[in-house]
Design an enzyme around this catalytic site. Structure first.
Site, PDB file in Angstrom:
ATOM      1  N   ASP A   9       0.854  -1.187   0.000  1.00  0.00           N
ATOM      2  CA  ASP A   9       0.000   0.000   0.000  1.00  0.00           C
ATOM      3  C   ASP A   9       0.888   1.234   0.000  1.00  0.00           C
ATOM      4  O   ASP A   9       2.038   1.185   0.445  1.00  0.00           O
ATOM      5  CB  ASP A   9      -0.911   0.000   1.234  1.00  0.00           C
ATOM      6  CG  ASP A   9      -1.868   1.195   1.256  1.00  0.00           C
ATOM      7  OD1 ASP A   9      -2.400   1.538   0.176  1.00  0.00           O
ATOM      8  OD2 ASP A   9      -2.067   1.780   2.329  1.00  0.00           O
ATOM      9  N   HIS A  10       0.350   2.335  -0.491  1.00  0.00           N
ATOM     10  CA  HIS A  10       1.057   3.618  -0.479  1.00  0.00           C
ATOM     11  C   HIS A  10       0.700   4.399   0.786  1.00  0.00           C
ATOM     12  O   HIS A  10      -0.442   4.856   0.916  1.00  0.00           O
ATOM     13  CB  HIS A  10       0.641   4.468  -1.685  1.00  0.00           C
ATOM     14  CG  HIS A  10       1.091   3.942  -3.003  1.00  0.00           C
ATOM     15  ND1 HIS A  10       0.408   4.196  -4.180  1.00  0.00           N
ATOM     16  CD2 HIS A  10       2.150   3.187  -3.353  1.00  0.00           C
ATOM     17  CE1 HIS A  10       1.032   3.622  -5.191  1.00  0.00           C
ATOM     18  NE2 HIS A  10       2.094   3.000  -4.715  1.00  0.00           N
ATOM     19  N   TYR A  44      -4.960   4.649   0.194  1.00  0.00           N
ATOM     20  CA  TYR A  44      -6.089   3.860  -0.331  1.00  0.00           C
ATOM     21  C   TYR A  44      -5.716   3.012  -1.552  1.00  0.00           C
ATOM     22  O   TYR A  44      -6.543   2.779  -2.420  1.00  0.00           O
ATOM     23  CB  TYR A  44      -7.271   4.780  -0.706  1.00  0.00           C
ATOM     24  CG  TYR A  44      -7.453   5.970   0.184  1.00  0.00           C
ATOM     25  CD1 TYR A  44      -7.760   5.818   1.534  1.00  0.00           C
ATOM     26  CD2 TYR A  44      -7.288   7.266  -0.299  1.00  0.00           C
ATOM     27  CE1 TYR A  44      -7.931   6.911   2.367  1.00  0.00           C
ATOM     28  CE2 TYR A  44      -7.451   8.367   0.531  1.00  0.00           C
ATOM     29  CZ  TYR A  44      -7.770   8.188   1.863  1.00  0.00           C
ATOM     30  OH  TYR A  44      -7.930   9.276   2.683  1.00  0.00           O
ATOM     31  N   HIS A  45      -4.479   2.489  -1.590  1.00  0.00           N
ATOM     32  CA  HIS A  45      -4.027   1.748  -2.765  1.00  0.00           C
ATOM     33  C   HIS A  45      -3.540   0.338  -2.441  1.00  0.00           C
ATOM     34  O   HIS A  45      -2.441  -0.057  -2.848  1.00  0.00           O
ATOM     35  CB  HIS A  45      -2.897   2.522  -3.464  1.00  0.00           C
ATOM     36  CG  HIS A  45      -3.292   3.866  -3.949  1.00  0.00           C
ATOM     37  ND1 HIS A  45      -2.374   4.885  -4.180  1.00  0.00           N
ATOM     38  CD2 HIS A  45      -4.507   4.390  -4.257  1.00  0.00           C
ATOM     39  CE1 HIS A  45      -3.009   5.967  -4.608  1.00  0.00           C
ATOM     40  NE2 HIS A  45      -4.309   5.688  -4.653  1.00  0.00           N
ATOM     41  N   PRO A  46      -4.312  -0.486  -1.737  1.00  0.00           N
ATOM     42  CA  PRO A  46      -3.848  -1.847  -1.452  1.00  0.00           C
ATOM     43  C   PRO A  46      -3.813  -2.708  -2.717  1.00  0.00           C
ATOM     44  O   PRO A  46      -4.714  -2.640  -3.557  1.00  0.00           O
ATOM     45  CB  PRO A  46      -4.884  -2.371  -0.451  1.00  0.00           C
ATOM     46  CG  PRO A  46      -6.124  -1.591  -0.744  1.00  0.00           C
ATOM     47  CD  PRO A  46      -5.654  -0.229  -1.158  1.00  0.00           C
TER      48      PRO A  46
END
Length: 527
Positions: free
Chosen positions: A291-292, A464-466
């Site tokens: 994730d980011h 919000y980038h899993p």
């Protein structure tokens, strides 16, 4: 007692998010009977249409509102993870940033997924409103391009970031290169969000071969031997079996691996721990979560920001004209840089993306401050920490255990410390410096490496980038093959962010749609 749901579909698509909506539409275009199952509800809120309202959708009925397990390298905090629970999935509650990964990102995915392979799918998605070019599409269902209005502070950021970082002012980040500073493109049209559902499925909802069920919670995939033959779900208070020729999981990087595990596909030890009968031993399921993370660096502004207009006035203006603060997506501009000293710009993608918003954006928008502000938020996009998704229970209604293992790799912390310092240089460079009236968060007193690390542990949040919990590839860690079929099974595919071998160096929504676009040919050819 388990009942039967309707006639047999050719394909069941589980999850109406970015990948699922695109995939369902493309399967429908190929003449297949499609059953699309979404645990959330229809996208009825006007807040979904207003791009800047996305923080108000968090912790609402449109959000799964997950939390991670306590993070050992972030003060033991549980991180809030919003994920869309609505038709359109997270594309209905995100910041509508339209940006692809880099040529290097996709070339590293290998055979069948290199830049030359994925570019046609990206182009097919788009109805681009800017200057046509070889990398852009103009006939797709999804309107993308620059917002019709961008804040003066965002224009100032682009100039200051270019000056401070020594990078060019870029025309676009969608040509395969992540370099420079620019205003961001969005999936908007005339001030309104276009989610994957609105663009791809709303126009064909009356199609006789399409059935869309909301409030449908899939419990597990049904198998005959190792062939997927349907799903079991809860819908309108009943447990039902839905038969199909094939099943595609598009429930996202959290719930796709959860469903695989609940269905008996995954590491044997994890299945045994919960008493789940194995169907296929696939050790990579849930492993490799990435994730980011992001961190706020916020300045008081001498120039009125998005918060300048009173809320009721902003609502009225948006309702009447689709303009004003609510037509912004808040994150209006960005820049990329190589912040960590050991990176080579000639060979390596950037490790930091700066997202700029002409507003006070902290704690997912829940925390406010009076006055005018702008945010220069460093985001770690070259992620080395690896986590995992596991089951909390064999109960399908229980949220899975989410452990992104933030900052477990020291390189990630080093990049973020440098990112904060570079954010300060951007804010101190003209013309943005002329708007700044002092650093509000973390504050000028937070200077030492130790203090910056403590701030990161206390304030970092997900962007919000899993991804990467059911990766594509050829090795023993791969969960799906290069046509997205799940290993050691038949009739089962994955078509969402789970399959990314590594999280791309940019926002993930466009790439998730690209995966759904490409999956249609694989699924149709494998039935």
């Amino acid at each position: 007692m388990t009942g039967q749901l309707g006639r047999r579909a050719d394909v069941i698509v589980v999850g109406a998010g970015s990948g699922g909506c695109v995939l369902a539409r493309r399967l429908l275009d190929r003449g297949l009977r499609v059953l699309l199952l979404e645990a959330g509800e229809r996208d009825g809120s006007p807040l979904i249409r207003a791009p800047a309202a996305f923080p108000r959708l968090y912790r609402s009925r449109y959000d799964w509102a997950f939390e991670t397990v306590p993070q050992a390298h972030a003060d033991g905090r549980r991180f809030f993870w919003p994920r869309g629970k609505v038709l359109g999935g997270s594309s209905a509650i995100n910041a509508t940033i339209w940006i692809r990964g880099s040529r290097r990102d996709f070339d590293a995915w290998g055979e069948g997924w290199r830049w030359a392979d994925v570019l046609p799918a990206f182009r097919t998605l788009e109805r681009f409103s800017g200057t046509p070019g070889d990398t852009r599409g103009t006939d797709g269902p999804l309107p993308v391009g620059l917002r019709r209005d961008s804040h003066a502070l965002s224009h100032a950021f682009v100039q200051s970031a270019a000056r401070a970082l020594g990078v060019p002012a870029a025309a676009s980040f969608n040509d395969g290169t992540l370099a420079g500073a620019a205003l961001l493109e969005s999936n908007h049209l005339r001030g309104e969000r276009f989610s994957a559902f609105r663009a791809f499925l709303r126009p064909v909802l009356s199609h006789p071969n399409l059935t869309v069920l909301t409030g449908a919670h899939v419990l597990r995939v049904l198998f005959q031997g190792t062939r997927a033959v349907g799903v079991r779900l809860r819908w309108q208070g009943r447990t039902l079996d839905a038969p199909a020729g094939g099943v595609v999981l598009t429930a996202g990087a959290v719930q796709t691996p959860q469903l695989l595990l609940l269905s008996g596909v995954g590491p044997l030890g994890e299945l045994a721990r919960h008493g789940i009968e194995p169907v296929a031993a696939v050790p990579g399921v849930g492993v490799g979560l990435q994730d980011h993370p992001a961190i706020p660096v916020i300045y008081r502004s001498g120039t009125p920001s998005l918060e300048a207009m009173p809320e009721l006035e902003a609502l009225a203006r948006y309702a009447l004209t689709r303009r004003g603060p609510l037509s912004s997506n808040v994150a209006e501009a960005c820049a990329f840089t190589h912040a960590r000293a050991d990176l080579n710009p000639a060979q390596d993608d950037p490790d930091i993306q700066f997202l700029f918003g002409p507003a006070y954006f902290r704690d997912h928008g829940f925390r406010k401050a009076p006055g005018h502000h702008f945010s220069v938020g460093p985001v770690l996009v070259d992620v080395h920490s690896r986590g995992r998704i596991t089951l909390a229970s064999r109960d399908p209604r229980a949220a899975p255990l989410i452990d992104p293992a933030y900052f477990s790799d020291e390189r990630d912390m080093r990049s973020m410390v440098s990112g904060i310092r570079l954010a300060r240089e951007i804010a101190g460079a003209p013309p943005l410096a002329g708007h700044a009236r002092g650093e509000a968060v973390p504050g000028a007193a937070v200077q030492s490496v130790g203090a910056l690390r403590a701030y990161l542990r206390a304030e970092a949040a997900t962007l919000y980038h899993p991804t990467s919990t059911a990766v594509l590839g050829d090795g023993p860690e791969a969960v799906v093959d290069r046509q997205l079929a799940v290993r050691d099974t038949a009739g089962l595919w994955v078509a969402d962010a789970s399959v990314m071998p590594r999280v791309i160096h940019a926002n993930t929504n466009a790439t998730s749609m690209m995966i759904g676009e490409r999956a249609a040919a694989f699924v149709a050819g494998g039935l």
